[in-house]
Design a protein around this motif. Sequence first.
Motif, mmCIF file in Angstrom:
data_model
loop_
_atom_site.group_PDB
_atom_site.id
_atom_site.type_symbol
_atom_site.label_atom_id
_atom_site.label_comp_id
_atom_site.label_asym_id
_atom_site.label_seq_id
_atom_site.Cartn_x
_atom_site.Cartn_y
_atom_site.Cartn_z
ATOM 1 N N PHE A 1 -8.753 14.052 3.540
ATOM 2 C CA PHE A 1 -8.699 15.300 4.299
ATOM 3 C C PHE A 1 -9.190 15.093 5.737
ATOM 4 N N LEU A 2 -10.112 14.154 5.915
ATOM 5 C CA LEU A 2 -10.707 13.918 7.234
ATOM 6 C C LEU A 2 -10.194 12.640 7.897
ATOM 7 N N SER A 3 -9.197 11.991 7.278
ATOM 8 C CA SER A 3 -8.676 10.727 7.812
ATOM 9 C C SER A 3 -7.288 10.934 8.420
ATOM 10 N N GLU A 4 -7.013 10.161 9.455
ATOM 11 C CA GLU A 4 -5.671 10.206 10.058
ATOM 12 C C GLU A 4 -4.685 9.446 9.181
ATOM 13 N N ARG A 5 -5.136 8.320 8.652
ATOM 14 C CA ARG A 5 -4.261 7.479 7.835
ATOM 15 C C ARG A 5 -4.715 7.574 6.378
ATOM 16 N N LYS A 6 -3.861 8.125 5.532
ATOM 17 C CA LYS A 6 -4.238 8.396 4.143
ATOM 18 C C LYS A 6 -3.654 7.325 3.216
ATOM 19 N N ALA A 7 -4.157 6.101 3.384
ATOM 20 C CA ALA A 7 -3.584 4.962 2.655
ATOM 21 C C ALA A 7 -4.399 4.644 1.401
ATOM 22 N N ILE A 8 -3.687 4.082 0.412
ATOM 23 C CA ILE A 8 -4.324 3.541 -0.796
ATOM 24 C C ILE A 8 -3.599 2.239 -1.133
ATOM 25 N N SER A 9 -4.358 1.209 -1.469
ATOM 26 C CA SER A 9 -3.739 -0.078 -1.768
ATOM 27 C C SER A 9 -2.897 0.007 -3.035
ATOM 28 N N PHE A 10 -1.973 -0.925 -3.197
ATOM 29 C CA PHE A 10 -1.115 -0.958 -4.379
ATOM 30 C C PHE A 10 -1.969 -1.063 -5.649
ATOM 31 N N LEU A 11 -2.985 -1.972 -5.604
ATOM 32 C CA LEU A 11 -3.870 -2.140 -6.760
ATOM 33 C C LEU A 11 -4.693 -0.881 -7.010
ATOM 34 N N GLY A 12 -5.213 -0.292 -5.922
ATOM 35 C CA GLY A 12 -6.001 0.931 -6.049
ATOM 36 C C GLY A 12 -5.193 2.064 -6.644
ATOM 37 N N CYS A 13 -3.932 2.140 -6.248
ATOM 38 C CA CYS A 13 -3.032 3.176 -6.773
ATOM 39 C C CYS A 13 -2.809 2.983 -8.273
ATOM 40 N N LEU A 14 -2.573 1.738 -8.684
ATOM 41 C CA LEU A 14 -2.350 1.457 -10.108
ATOM 42 C C LEU A 14 -3.599 1.740 -10.943
ATOM 43 N N GLU B 1 0.843 -1.193 0.000
ATOM 44 C CA GLU B 1 0.000 0.000 0.000
ATOM 45 C C GLU B 1 0.883 1.251 0.000
ATOM 46 N N PHE B 2 0.289 2.362 -0.382
ATOM 47 C CA PHE B 2 0.996 3.632 -0.369
ATOM 48 C C PHE B 2 0.271 4.603 0.560
ATOM 49 N N ILE B 3 1.022 5.550 1.082
ATOM 50 C CA ILE B 3 0.455 6.628 1.897
ATOM 51 C C ILE B 3 0.536 7.908 1.076
ATOM 52 N N LEU B 4 -0.609 8.512 0.834
ATOM 53 C CA LEU B 4 -0.657 9.770 0.077
ATOM 54 C C LEU B 4 -0.504 10.935 1.047
ATOM 55 N N ARG C 1 6.374 -3.028 -13.778
ATOM 56 C CA ARG C 1 7.710 -3.617 -13.901
ATOM 57 C C ARG C 1 8.690 -3.059 -12.875
ATOM 58 N N LEU C 2 8.336 -1.934 -12.245
ATOM 59 C CA LEU C 2 9.199 -1.347 -11.221
ATOM 60 C C LEU C 2 8.990 -2.061 -9.890
ATOM 61 N N SER C 3 10.006 -2.037 -9.066
ATOM 62 C CA SER C 3 9.927 -2.619 -7.720
ATOM 63 C C SER C 3 9.824 -1.501 -6.695
ATOM 64 N N PHE C 4 8.895 -1.663 -5.752
ATOM 65 C CA PHE C 4 8.723 -0.694 -4.667
ATOM 66 C C PHE C 4 8.983 -1.411 -3.346
ATOM 67 N N CYS C 5 10.035 -1.011 -2.657
ATOM 68 C CA CYS C 5 10.426 -1.723 -1.433
ATOM 69 C C CYS C 5 10.513 -0.792 -0.232
ATOM 70 N N GLY C 6 9.916 0.356 -0.319
ATOM 71 C CA GLY C 6 9.932 1.309 0.781
ATOM 72 C C GLY C 6 10.980 2.379 0.561
ATOM 73 N N PRO C 7 10.695 3.618 1.018
ATOM 74 C CA PRO C 7 9.470 4.086 1.668
ATOM 75 C C PRO C 7 8.253 4.052 0.737
ATOM 76 N N ASN C 8 7.087 4.148 1.343
ATOM 77 C CA ASN C 8 5.857 4.036 0.554
ATOM 78 C C ASN C 8 5.002 5.293 0.613
ATOM 79 N N GLU C 9 5.611 6.408 0.976
ATOM 80 C CA GLU C 9 4.869 7.670 1.070
ATOM 81 C C GLU C 9 4.960 8.433 -0.251
#
Length: 311
Positions: free
Chosen positions: A85-98, A11-14, A165-173
């Motif tokens: 805007f109203l959430s403490e944790r602004k996460a989006i799943s990897f699939l949702g992001c794609l 997942e990613f943090i926006l 094709r890219l690899s994401f291994c952190g950070p995820n912000e």
Amino acid sequence: MLKNNYTAVTEFILLGLTDQAELQPVLFVVFLVIYLITVLGNVSMILLIRSDSKLHTPMYFFLSHLSFVDLCYTTNVSPQMLVHFLSERKAISFLGCLLQFHFFIALVITDYYMLTVMAYDRYVAICKPLLYGSKMSRCVCFSLVATPYIYGFVNGLAQTILMLRLSFCGPNEINHFYCADPPLIVLACSDTYVKETAMFVVAGFNLTCSLAIILISYIFIFSTILRIHSAEGRRKAFSTCGSHLTAVTIFYGTLFCMYLRPPSETSVEQSKIVAVFYIFVSPMLNPFIYSLRNKDVKNAIRKVFQRKLLN
């Protein structure tokens, strides 16, 4: 190079527009109002064009599809942004992001060429009025509308495959309010050369190609208008182009600032401001640009209000 012993990002943090907590409720209200105006304006434009027989012409057919595309790509970003805007944790799943990334690229490229098709329509109407009926037949109009959708979504799919094709291994912000190209590339821990090159080539080609067609169309349009002897004829011919030129200037100006530079932390910060204009401001303004400067649309709106009052 790919880092050893990496953990794949799920997942990613926006990070959004700002990290200042006190501004989040204010921004929520501002962008909610902008989004509601955008939805109301573009849906109203589509319904107005469909309901009024005088607007059943190629120009308004293309305008209804521009409104639809504007509505889709602002909806691709706005609801999630408002929730964050109203959430403490602004996460989006990897699939949702794609998925958000894919639809954004597809719809923006579709928008490029919908504006291009509208410029071509004005070129034929003003420069070749006697051939307008045959050159802009029903079949041709459907083809001209279908092509941007198909081309846009093929481009979006190709860019999404390259991103996969890219690899994401952190950070995820992600230092943005949606899953955009440059900030995602900054986070990749594998070689990004192919993706960066593809981003510049696709963005540069589509921006310059579509804008070149628009500019060439308007060179012929203006040369034809200047040859019209009556001032009233010149004014009437130019009035059909003014709205489109305004929309093109806002849309393309901001997109050139967004994509035609290397991704970096500084450019990502600047791109947030630029992105606000073409994701929120441009789709919100387009219905007003095309209605306030267009006699046919104003007459159609007046007829709707008269019918409502009579009923």
